[in-house]
Motif scaffolding. Structure first.
Motif, PDB file in Angstrom:
ATOM      1  N   ALA A 133      28.312  -2.388  -4.158  1.00 53.01           N
ATOM      2  CA  ALA A 133      27.638  -3.238  -3.171  1.00 53.01           C
ATOM      3  C   ALA A 133      28.551  -3.491  -1.970  1.00 53.01           C
ATOM      4  CB  ALA A 133      27.226  -4.553  -3.813  1.00 53.01           C
ATOM      5  N   LEU A 134      29.837  -3.723  -2.227  1.00 52.76           N
ATOM      6  CA  LEU A 134      30.797  -3.941  -1.147  1.00 52.76           C
ATOM      7  C   LEU A 134      30.931  -2.694  -0.278  1.00 52.76           C
ATOM      8  CD1 LEU A 134      32.915  -5.758   0.182  1.00 52.76           C
ATOM      9  CD2 LEU A 134      34.587  -4.908  -1.475  1.00 52.76           C
ATOM     10  N   GLY A 145      20.235  -5.561  -3.878  1.00 47.77           N
ATOM     11  CA  GLY A 145      19.557  -5.252  -5.133  1.00 47.77           C
ATOM     12  C   GLY A 145      20.538  -5.116  -6.289  1.00 47.77           C
ATOM     13  N   LEU A 146      21.683  -4.481  -6.037  1.00 47.67           N
ATOM     14  CA  LEU A 146      22.710  -4.364  -7.083  1.00 47.67           C
ATOM     15  C   LEU A 146      23.228  -5.738  -7.491  1.00 47.67           C
ATOM     16  CD1 LEU A 146      24.761  -1.312  -5.732  1.00 47.67           C
ATOM     17  CD2 LEU A 146      23.130  -1.308  -7.622  1.00 47.67           C
ATOM     18  N   LEU A 147      23.475  -6.597  -6.492  1.00 50.40           N
ATOM     19  CA  LEU A 147      23.971  -7.943  -6.796  1.00 50.40           C
ATOM     20  C   LEU A 147      22.934  -8.755  -7.554  1.00 50.40           C
ATOM     21  CD1 LEU A 147      25.840  -8.962  -3.504  1.00 50.40           C
ATOM     22  CD2 LEU A 147      26.771  -7.928  -5.586  1.00 50.40           C
ATOM     23  N   TYR A 148      21.674  -8.622  -7.171  1.00 51.70           N
ATOM     24  CA  TYR A 148      20.618  -9.361  -7.867  1.00 51.70           C
ATOM     25  C   TYR A 148      20.445  -8.869  -9.300  1.00 51.70           C
ATOM     26  CZ  TYR A 148      18.989 -11.777  -3.645  1.00 51.70           C
ATOM     27  OH  TYR A 148      18.892 -12.590  -2.548  1.00 51.70           O
ATOM     28  N   GLY A 149      20.654  -7.573  -9.534  1.00 53.19           N
ATOM     29  CA  GLY A 149      20.585  -7.057 -10.895  1.00 53.19           C
ATOM     30  C   GLY A 149      21.674  -7.647 -11.775  1.00 53.19           C
ATOM     31  N   VAL A 150      22.901  -7.724 -11.226  1.00 51.48           N
ATOM     32  CA  VAL A 150      24.004  -8.360 -11.960  1.00 51.48           C
ATOM     33  C   VAL A 150      23.714  -9.847 -12.154  1.00 51.48           C
ATOM     34  CG1 VAL A 150      26.464  -8.915 -11.908  1.00 51.48           C
ATOM     35  CG2 VAL A 150      25.681  -6.675 -11.120  1.00 51.48           C
ATOM     36  N   GLN A 151      23.162 -10.477 -11.111  1.00 51.81           N
ATOM     37  CA  GLN A 151      22.823 -11.893 -11.213  1.00 51.81           C
ATOM     38  C   GLN A 151      21.821 -12.143 -12.341  1.00 51.81           C
ATOM     39  OE1 GLN A 151      20.212 -13.530  -8.199  1.00 51.81           O
ATOM     40  NE2 GLN A 151      21.367 -15.445  -8.120  1.00 51.81           N
ATOM     41  N   ALA A 169      27.241 -17.613  -6.658  1.00 49.65           N
ATOM     42  CA  ALA A 169      27.918 -16.822  -5.622  1.00 49.65           C
ATOM     43  C   ALA A 169      27.152 -15.536  -5.322  1.00 49.65           C
ATOM     44  CB  ALA A 169      29.341 -16.504  -6.074  1.00 49.65           C
ATOM     45  N   LEU A 170      26.683 -14.858  -6.362  1.00 48.15           N
ATOM     46  CA  LEU A 170      25.914 -13.632  -6.162  1.00 48.15           C
ATOM     47  C   LEU A 170      24.605 -13.922  -5.445  1.00 48.15           C
ATOM     48  CD1 LEU A 170      26.472 -11.934  -9.642  1.00 48.15           C
ATOM     49  CD2 LEU A 170      27.342 -11.115  -7.445  1.00 48.15           C
ATOM     50  N   GLY A 171      23.973 -15.058  -5.785  1.00 48.16           N
ATOM     51  CA  GLY A 171      22.711 -15.407  -5.147  1.00 48.16           C
ATOM     52  C   GLY A 171      22.868 -15.654  -3.656  1.00 48.16           C
ATOM     53  N   VAL A 172      23.895 -16.416  -3.265  1.00 45.32           N
ATOM     54  CA  VAL A 172      24.116 -16.706  -1.844  1.00 45.32           C
ATOM     55  C   VAL A 172      24.494 -15.440  -1.087  1.00 45.32           C
ATOM     56  CG1 VAL A 172      25.561 -17.968  -0.207  1.00 45.32           C
ATOM     57  CG2 VAL A 172      24.745 -19.105  -2.286  1.00 45.32           C
ATOM     58  N   PRO A 198      11.815  -1.641  -0.085  1.00 47.42           N
ATOM     59  CA  PRO A 198      11.832  -0.617  -1.142  1.00 47.42           C
ATOM     60  C   PRO A 198      13.207  -0.429  -1.767  1.00 47.42           C
ATOM     61  CG  PRO A 198      10.591   0.171   0.749  1.00 47.42           C
ATOM     62  CD  PRO A 198      11.245  -1.108   1.168  1.00 47.42           C
ATOM     63  N   ALA A 199      14.251  -0.414  -0.935  1.00 47.15           N
ATOM     64  CA  ALA A 199      15.607  -0.239  -1.470  1.00 47.15           C
ATOM     65  C   ALA A 199      15.999  -1.415  -2.351  1.00 47.15           C
ATOM     66  CB  ALA A 199      16.597  -0.087  -0.316  1.00 47.15           C
ATOM     67  N   LEU A 200      15.682  -2.631  -1.911  1.00 53.11           N
ATOM     68  CA  LEU A 200      15.986  -3.829  -2.691  1.00 53.11           C
ATOM     69  C   LEU A 200      15.253  -3.802  -4.028  1.00 53.11           C
ATOM     70  CD1 LEU A 200      17.045  -6.788  -2.981  1.00 53.11           C
ATOM     71  CD2 LEU A 200      14.979  -7.504  -1.761  1.00 53.11           C
ATOM     72  N   THR A 201      13.974  -3.477  -3.982  1.00 57.19           N
ATOM     73  CA  THR A 201      13.145  -3.502  -5.187  1.00 57.19           C
ATOM     74  C   THR A 201      13.538  -2.403  -6.164  1.00 57.19           C
ATOM     75  OG1 THR A 201      11.331  -4.334  -3.816  1.00 57.19           O
ATOM     76  CG2 THR A 201      10.755  -3.555  -5.999  1.00 57.19           C
ATOM     77  N   ALA A 202      14.028  -1.271  -5.665  1.00 55.87           N
ATOM     78  CA  ALA A 202      14.425  -0.171  -6.553  1.00 55.87           C
ATOM     79  C   ALA A 202      15.787  -0.413  -7.183  1.00 55.87           C
ATOM     80  CB  ALA A 202      14.428   1.146  -5.775  1.00 55.87           C
ATOM     81  N   ALA A 203      16.721  -0.987  -6.414  1.00 59.34           N
ATOM     82  CA  ALA A 203      18.088  -1.138  -6.917  1.00 59.34           C
ATOM     83  C   ALA A 203      18.204  -2.234  -7.967  1.00 59.34           C
ATOM     84  CB  ALA A 203      19.033  -1.439  -5.742  1.00 59.34           C
ATOM     85  N   GLN A 204      17.450  -3.317  -7.805  1.00 60.28           N
ATOM     86  CA  GLN A 204      17.612  -4.457  -8.714  1.00 60.28           C
ATOM     87  C   GLN A 204      17.296  -4.121 -10.171  1.00 60.28           C
ATOM     88  OE1 GLN A 204      15.695  -8.054  -7.422  1.00 60.28           O
ATOM     89  NE2 GLN A 204      16.109  -9.142  -9.322  1.00 60.28           N
ATOM     90  N   PRO A 205      16.144  -3.507 -10.479  1.00 61.42           N
ATOM     91  CA  PRO A 205      15.884  -3.201 -11.895  1.00 61.42           C
ATOM     92  C   PRO A 205      16.847  -2.181 -12.478  1.00 61.42           C
ATOM     93  CG  PRO A 205      14.182  -2.243 -10.498  1.00 61.42           C
ATOM     94  CD  PRO A 205      14.988  -3.155  -9.636  1.00 61.42           C
ATOM     95  N   LEU A 206      17.264  -1.210 -11.675  1.00 65.08           N
ATOM     96  CA  LEU A 206      18.208  -0.212 -12.188  1.00 65.08           C
ATOM     97  C   LEU A 206      19.532  -0.872 -12.564  1.00 65.08           C
ATOM     98  CD1 LEU A 206      17.551   2.750  -9.706  1.00 65.08           C
ATOM     99  CD2 LEU A 206      16.715   2.493 -12.049  1.00 65.08           C
ATOM    100  N   ALA A 207      20.035  -1.759 -11.690  1.00 63.32           N
ATOM    101  CA  ALA A 207      21.283  -2.464 -11.993  1.00 63.32           C
ATOM    102  C   ALA A 207      21.116  -3.375 -13.197  1.00 63.32           C
ATOM    103  CB  ALA A 207      21.736  -3.270 -10.776  1.00 63.32           C
TER     104      ALA A 207
END
Length: 297
Positions: free
Chosen positions: A146-147, A170-176, A206-209, A229-238
Protein backbone atom coordinates in the motif's frame (compact mmCIF):
# COMPACT_ATOMS: atom_id res chain seq x y z
CA UNK A 1 -23.91 -20.13 5.36
CA UNK A 2 -25.62 -18.35 8.26
CA UNK A 3 -28.60 -16.22 7.22
CA UNK A 4 -27.56 -13.66 9.84
CA UNK A 5 -24.09 -13.33 8.31
CA UNK A 6 -25.65 -12.96 4.85
CA UNK A 7 -28.06 -10.24 5.99
CA UNK A 8 -25.38 -8.35 7.93
CA UNK A 9 -22.87 -8.52 5.06
CA UNK A 10 -25.33 -7.40 2.39
CA UNK A 11 -26.62 -4.65 4.70
CA UNK A 12 -23.02 -3.51 5.19
CA UNK A 13 -22.44 -3.58 1.41
CA UNK A 14 -25.57 -1.46 0.87
CA UNK A 15 -24.44 1.20 3.37
CA UNK A 16 -20.89 1.22 1.98
CA UNK A 17 -22.02 1.51 -1.64
CA UNK A 18 -24.40 4.41 -0.99
CA UNK A 19 -21.82 6.04 1.28
CA UNK A 20 -19.04 5.88 -1.32
CA UNK A 21 -21.21 7.64 -3.92
CA UNK A 22 -22.16 10.46 -1.54
CA UNK A 23 -18.53 10.86 -0.45
CA UNK A 24 -17.31 11.09 -4.04
CA UNK A 25 -20.05 13.61 -4.92
CA UNK A 26 -18.55 15.90 -2.27
CA UNK A 27 -14.85 15.01 -2.52
CA UNK A 28 -14.71 15.75 -6.27
CA UNK A 29 -15.25 19.43 -5.38
CA UNK A 30 -12.53 19.61 -2.72
CA UNK A 31 -9.39 21.73 -3.30
CA UNK A 32 -6.65 19.86 -5.14
CA UNK A 33 -4.18 21.35 -2.68
CA UNK A 34 -5.63 19.00 -0.04
CA UNK A 35 -4.42 15.93 -1.95
CA UNK A 36 -3.19 13.20 0.47
CA UNK A 37 -3.55 15.53 3.44
CA UNK A 38 -5.60 15.34 6.64
CA UNK A 39 -6.71 18.87 5.71
CA UNK A 40 -8.87 17.22 3.04
CA UNK A 41 -10.98 15.57 5.74
CA UNK A 42 -11.26 18.88 7.62
CA UNK A 43 -12.48 20.69 4.49
CA UNK A 44 -14.97 17.93 3.69
CA UNK A 45 -16.45 18.03 7.20
CA UNK A 46 -18.19 21.25 6.13
CA UNK A 47 -20.16 19.39 3.44
CA UNK A 48 -23.43 17.77 4.63
CA UNK A 49 -23.47 15.26 1.76
CA UNK A 50 -20.01 14.01 2.69
CA UNK A 51 -21.00 13.71 6.34
CA UNK A 52 -24.02 11.67 5.26
CA UNK A 53 -21.74 9.43 3.20
CA UNK A 54 -19.40 8.98 6.16
CA UNK A 55 -22.34 8.13 8.42
CA UNK A 56 -23.41 5.43 5.97
CA UNK A 57 -19.83 4.17 5.73
CA UNK A 58 -19.54 3.95 9.53
CA UNK A 59 -22.85 2.07 9.65
CA UNK A 60 -21.57 -0.28 6.95
CA UNK A 61 -18.33 -0.86 8.82
CA UNK A 62 -20.27 -1.59 12.03
CA UNK A 63 -22.49 -4.11 10.24
CA UNK A 64 -19.41 -5.59 8.57
CA UNK A 65 -17.63 -5.90 11.92
CA UNK A 66 -20.66 -7.69 13.35
CA UNK A 67 -20.71 -10.03 10.36
CA UNK A 68 -16.99 -10.73 10.82
CA UNK A 69 -17.71 -11.61 14.43
CA UNK A 70 -20.27 -14.16 13.32
CA UNK A 71 -18.62 -15.63 10.22
CA UNK A 72 -15.32 -16.22 8.49
CA UNK A 73 -13.60 -13.33 6.76
CA UNK A 74 -13.27 -15.48 3.62
CA UNK A 75 -17.08 -15.59 3.54
CA UNK A 76 -17.84 -12.00 4.51
CA UNK A 77 -15.35 -10.24 2.21
CA UNK A 78 -16.82 -11.47 -1.12
CA UNK A 79 -20.28 -10.41 0.08
CA UNK A 80 -18.97 -6.94 1.02
CA UNK A 81 -17.69 -6.60 -2.56
CA UNK A 82 -21.31 -6.34 -3.70
CA UNK A 83 -21.26 -2.74 -2.41
CA UNK A 84 -20.58 -1.80 -6.03
CA UNK A 85 -24.07 -2.99 -6.98
CA UNK A 86 -25.60 -0.54 -4.53
CA UNK A 87 -23.22 2.23 -5.61
CA UNK A 88 -24.31 1.69 -9.21
CA UNK A 89 -27.99 1.71 -8.20
CA UNK A 90 -27.64 5.13 -6.54
CA UNK A 91 -25.51 6.45 -9.40
CA UNK A 92 -28.11 5.31 -11.93
CA UNK A 93 -30.75 7.18 -9.95
CA UNK A 94 -28.60 10.33 -10.10
CA UNK A 95 -27.55 10.08 -13.75
CA UNK A 96 -30.66 8.33 -15.21
CA UNK A 97 -28.38 6.05 -17.26
CA UNK A 98 -29.86 2.68 -18.32
CA UNK A 99 -28.12 -0.46 -17.07
CA UNK A 100 -27.47 -1.82 -20.58
CA UNK A 101 -25.45 -4.88 -21.57
CA UNK A 102 -22.35 -3.75 -19.68
CA UNK A 103 -24.29 -3.26 -16.47
CA UNK A 104 -26.10 -6.59 -16.68
CA UNK A 105 -22.88 -8.42 -17.58
CA UNK A 106 -21.05 -6.85 -14.63
CA UNK A 107 -23.93 -7.64 -12.29
CA UNK A 108 -24.07 -11.29 -13.35
CA UNK A 109 -20.29 -11.69 -13.16
CA UNK A 110 -20.09 -10.16 -9.69
CA UNK A 111 -23.06 -12.05 -8.26
CA UNK A 112 -22.03 -15.27 -9.99
CA UNK A 113 -18.42 -14.91 -8.87
CA UNK A 114 -19.39 -14.39 -5.23
CA UNK A 115 -21.71 -17.40 -5.35
CA UNK A 116 -19.14 -19.59 -7.10
CA UNK A 117 -16.35 -18.73 -4.66
CA UNK A 118 -18.51 -19.38 -1.59
CA UNK A 119 -20.03 -22.61 -2.91
CA UNK A 120 -16.71 -24.00 -4.19
CA UNK A 121 -14.55 -22.87 -1.27
CA UNK A 122 -17.02 -23.61 1.54
CA UNK A 123 -15.32 -21.10 3.89
CA UNK A 124 -15.23 -22.34 7.47
CA UNK A 125 -13.52 -21.34 10.66
CA UNK A 126 -10.48 -22.91 12.20
CA UNK A 127 -7.85 -22.21 14.80
CA UNK A 128 -6.04 -18.91 14.40
CA UNK A 129 -2.30 -19.28 13.98
CA UNK A 130 -0.24 -18.10 16.93
CA UNK A 131 3.01 -17.61 15.01
CA UNK A 132 3.63 -13.81 15.28
CA UNK A 133 6.17 -13.92 12.46
CA UNK A 134 3.48 -15.06 10.02
CA UNK A 135 1.07 -12.38 11.27
CA UNK A 136 3.59 -9.58 10.83
CA UNK A 137 4.87 -10.92 7.51
CA UNK A 138 1.42 -10.91 5.90
CA UNK A 139 0.39 -7.58 7.44
CA UNK A 140 3.78 -6.06 6.58
CA UNK A 141 3.53 -7.14 2.94
CA UNK A 142 0.04 -5.63 2.64
CA UNK A 143 1.00 -2.33 4.28
CA UNK A 144 4.31 -2.19 2.39
CA UNK A 145 2.52 -2.70 -0.93
CA UNK A 146 0.00 0.00 0.00
CA UNK A 147 2.87 2.38 0.82
CA UNK A 148 4.55 1.60 -2.51
CA UNK A 149 1.31 2.23 -4.42
CA UNK A 150 0.80 5.52 -2.58
CA UNK A 151 4.34 6.64 -3.42
CA UNK A 152 3.78 6.02 -7.13
CA UNK A 153 0.35 7.67 -6.90
CA UNK A 154 1.92 10.89 -5.59
CA UNK A 155 4.15 10.98 -8.67
CA UNK A 156 1.44 10.26 -11.24
CA UNK A 157 -1.30 12.11 -9.32
CA UNK A 158 -4.00 12.87 -11.95
CA UNK A 159 -3.22 10.05 -14.40
CA UNK A 160 -3.05 6.63 -12.73
CA UNK A 161 -2.84 8.08 -9.23
CA UNK A 162 -6.51 7.61 -8.24
CA UNK A 163 -6.44 3.92 -9.20
CA UNK A 164 -3.23 3.32 -7.24
CA UNK A 165 -4.61 5.15 -4.19
CA UNK A 166 -7.80 3.11 -4.31
CA UNK A 167 -5.80 -0.12 -4.54
CA UNK A 168 -3.71 0.96 -1.56
CA UNK A 169 -6.82 1.84 0.45
CA UNK A 170 -8.41 -1.50 -0.44
CA UNK A 171 -5.36 -3.37 0.87
CA UNK A 172 -5.46 -1.39 4.12
CA UNK A 173 -9.19 -1.98 4.53
CA UNK A 174 -8.68 -5.71 4.00
CA UNK A 175 -6.09 -5.78 6.80
CA UNK A 176 -8.39 -3.61 8.90
CA UNK A 177 -11.20 -6.17 8.48
CA UNK A 178 -8.90 -8.96 9.63
CA UNK A 179 -7.78 -7.00 12.70
CA UNK A 180 -11.40 -6.04 13.42
CA UNK A 181 -12.19 -9.73 13.68
CA UNK A 182 -9.22 -10.28 16.00
CA UNK A 183 -10.38 -7.33 18.14
CA UNK A 184 -13.85 -8.83 18.36
CA UNK A 185 -12.41 -12.13 19.51
CA UNK A 186 -10.34 -10.39 22.18
CA UNK A 187 -13.41 -8.52 23.40
CA UNK A 188 -15.39 -11.75 23.54
CA UNK A 189 -12.64 -13.44 25.54
CA UNK A 190 -12.04 -10.75 28.16
CA UNK A 191 -14.16 -7.67 27.59
CA UNK A 192 -12.83 -4.12 27.27
CA UNK A 193 -9.77 -4.79 29.40
CA UNK A 194 -8.62 -7.56 27.07
CA UNK A 195 -9.50 -5.52 23.99
CA UNK A 196 -7.60 -2.33 24.81
CA UNK A 197 -4.49 -4.02 26.17
CA UNK A 198 -3.80 -5.35 22.68
CA UNK A 199 -2.44 -3.38 19.73
CA UNK A 200 -5.14 -4.47 17.29
CA UNK A 201 -7.87 -1.86 18.02
CA UNK A 202 -5.36 0.98 17.68
CA UNK A 203 -4.14 -0.48 14.39
CA UNK A 204 -7.77 -0.69 13.21
CA UNK A 205 -8.20 3.04 13.95
CA UNK A 206 -4.91 4.01 12.27
CA UNK A 207 -5.66 1.91 9.18
CA UNK A 208 -9.18 3.35 8.99
CA UNK A 209 -8.02 6.99 9.08
CA UNK A 210 -5.18 6.36 6.62
CA UNK A 211 -7.48 4.47 4.26
CA UNK A 212 -10.03 7.27 4.48
CA UNK A 213 -7.46 9.89 3.43
CA UNK A 214 -6.37 7.71 0.51
CA UNK A 215 -9.95 7.06 -0.63
CA UNK A 216 -11.02 10.71 -0.42
CA UNK A 217 -7.89 11.78 -2.32
CA UNK A 218 -8.77 9.25 -5.04
CA UNK A 219 -12.38 10.48 -5.10
CA UNK A 220 -11.14 14.09 -5.23
CA UNK A 221 -8.98 13.70 -8.31
CA UNK A 222 -10.95 11.36 -10.60
CA UNK A 223 -14.41 10.03 -11.45
CA UNK A 224 -15.81 7.26 -9.27
CA UNK A 225 -15.42 4.79 -12.13
CA UNK A 226 -11.62 5.09 -11.87
CA UNK A 227 -11.29 4.54 -8.13
CA UNK A 228 -14.18 2.45 -6.77
CA UNK A 229 -13.50 -0.71 -8.84
CA UNK A 230 -9.89 -0.86 -7.62
CA UNK A 231 -10.96 -0.28 -4.01
CA UNK A 232 -13.72 -2.88 -4.19
CA UNK A 233 -11.46 -5.50 -5.82
CA UNK A 234 -8.45 -5.07 -3.52
CA UNK A 235 -10.28 -5.20 -0.19
CA UNK A 236 -11.74 -8.74 -0.41
CA UNK A 237 -8.53 -10.16 -1.86
CA UNK A 238 -6.47 -8.71 1.01
CA UNK A 239 -9.05 -9.84 3.56
CA UNK A 240 -9.13 -13.40 2.24
CA UNK A 241 -5.32 -13.58 2.26
CA UNK A 242 -5.31 -12.47 5.92
CA UNK A 243 -8.14 -14.84 6.79
CA UNK A 244 -6.44 -17.88 5.32
CA UNK A 245 -2.94 -16.66 6.17
CA UNK A 246 -3.23 -16.19 9.92
CA UNK A 247 -6.86 -16.16 11.12
CA UNK A 248 -7.38 -19.87 10.57
CA UNK A 249 -10.03 -19.67 7.83
CA UNK A 250 -10.14 -22.82 5.76
CA UNK A 251 -11.15 -23.28 2.14
CA UNK A 252 -11.42 -26.47 0.12
CA UNK A 253 -8.06 -27.17 -1.48
CA UNK A 254 -8.72 -30.05 -3.88
CA UNK A 255 -7.90 -29.31 -7.51
CA UNK A 256 -11.47 -28.84 -8.67
CA UNK A 257 -12.37 -26.56 -5.76
CA UNK A 258 -9.27 -24.41 -6.24
CA UNK A 259 -10.07 -24.00 -9.93
CA UNK A 260 -13.63 -22.88 -9.17
CA UNK A 261 -12.44 -20.57 -6.38
CA UNK A 262 -9.97 -18.92 -8.77
CA UNK A 263 -12.70 -18.63 -11.41
CA UNK A 264 -15.03 -17.09 -8.84
CA UNK A 265 -12.47 -14.49 -7.77
CA UNK A 266 -11.68 -13.69 -11.41
CA UNK A 267 -15.40 -13.23 -12.12
CA UNK A 268 -15.72 -10.95 -9.07
CA UNK A 269 -12.87 -8.74 -10.29
CA UNK A 270 -14.20 -8.70 -13.88
CA UNK A 271 -17.69 -7.81 -12.66
CA UNK A 272 -16.32 -5.05 -10.44
CA UNK A 273 -14.40 -3.54 -13.37
CA UNK A 274 -17.42 -3.65 -15.70
CA UNK A 275 -19.72 -2.09 -13.13
CA UNK A 276 -17.15 0.47 -12.07
CA UNK A 277 -16.63 1.62 -15.66
CA UNK A 278 -20.38 1.87 -16.31
CA UNK A 279 -21.48 5.30 -17.69
CA UNK A 280 -23.85 5.64 -14.73
CA UNK A 281 -20.94 6.15 -12.36
CA UNK A 282 -20.61 9.87 -11.62
CA UNK A 283 -17.93 11.95 -13.31
CA UNK A 284 -15.63 14.45 -11.66
CA UNK A 285 -16.58 18.07 -11.22
CA UNK A 286 -15.08 20.93 -13.17
CA UNK A 287 -12.20 22.71 -11.45
CA UNK A 288 -14.23 25.95 -11.12
CA UNK A 289 -16.80 24.11 -8.98
CA UNK A 290 -14.30 23.11 -6.32
CA UNK A 291 -14.74 24.16 -2.71
CA UNK A 292 -12.35 26.72 -1.22
CA UNK A 293 -9.77 25.32 1.18
CA UNK A 294 -9.87 26.39 4.81
CA UNK A 295 -6.33 27.71 4.34
CA UNK A 296 -7.52 30.21 1.70
CA UNK A 297 -10.18 31.68 3.96
Amino acid sequence: MSVLVLVLSVGAACCLGFGFVLQQNAAQRAPLGDFLSLRLLIDLMRVPRWLGGIALMVAGMALGATALGQGEISLVEPLLATNLLFALALSRHQTKQPLGRQGWAGLLLLAGGVTTFIVAGEPRGGTALTDPLRHWLIIGVMIGLALLLTTYAKRSRLSSGPVLLALAAGLLYGVQDALTRVSGQRFGDGGLAELFTGWQPYAVLALGVTGLVLVQSAFETAPLRMSLPALTAAQPLAGIICGVGFLGDRLRTDTGALAWEAAGLAAIVAGIVLLGLHPAMPKGAAPRERLPSLQTQ
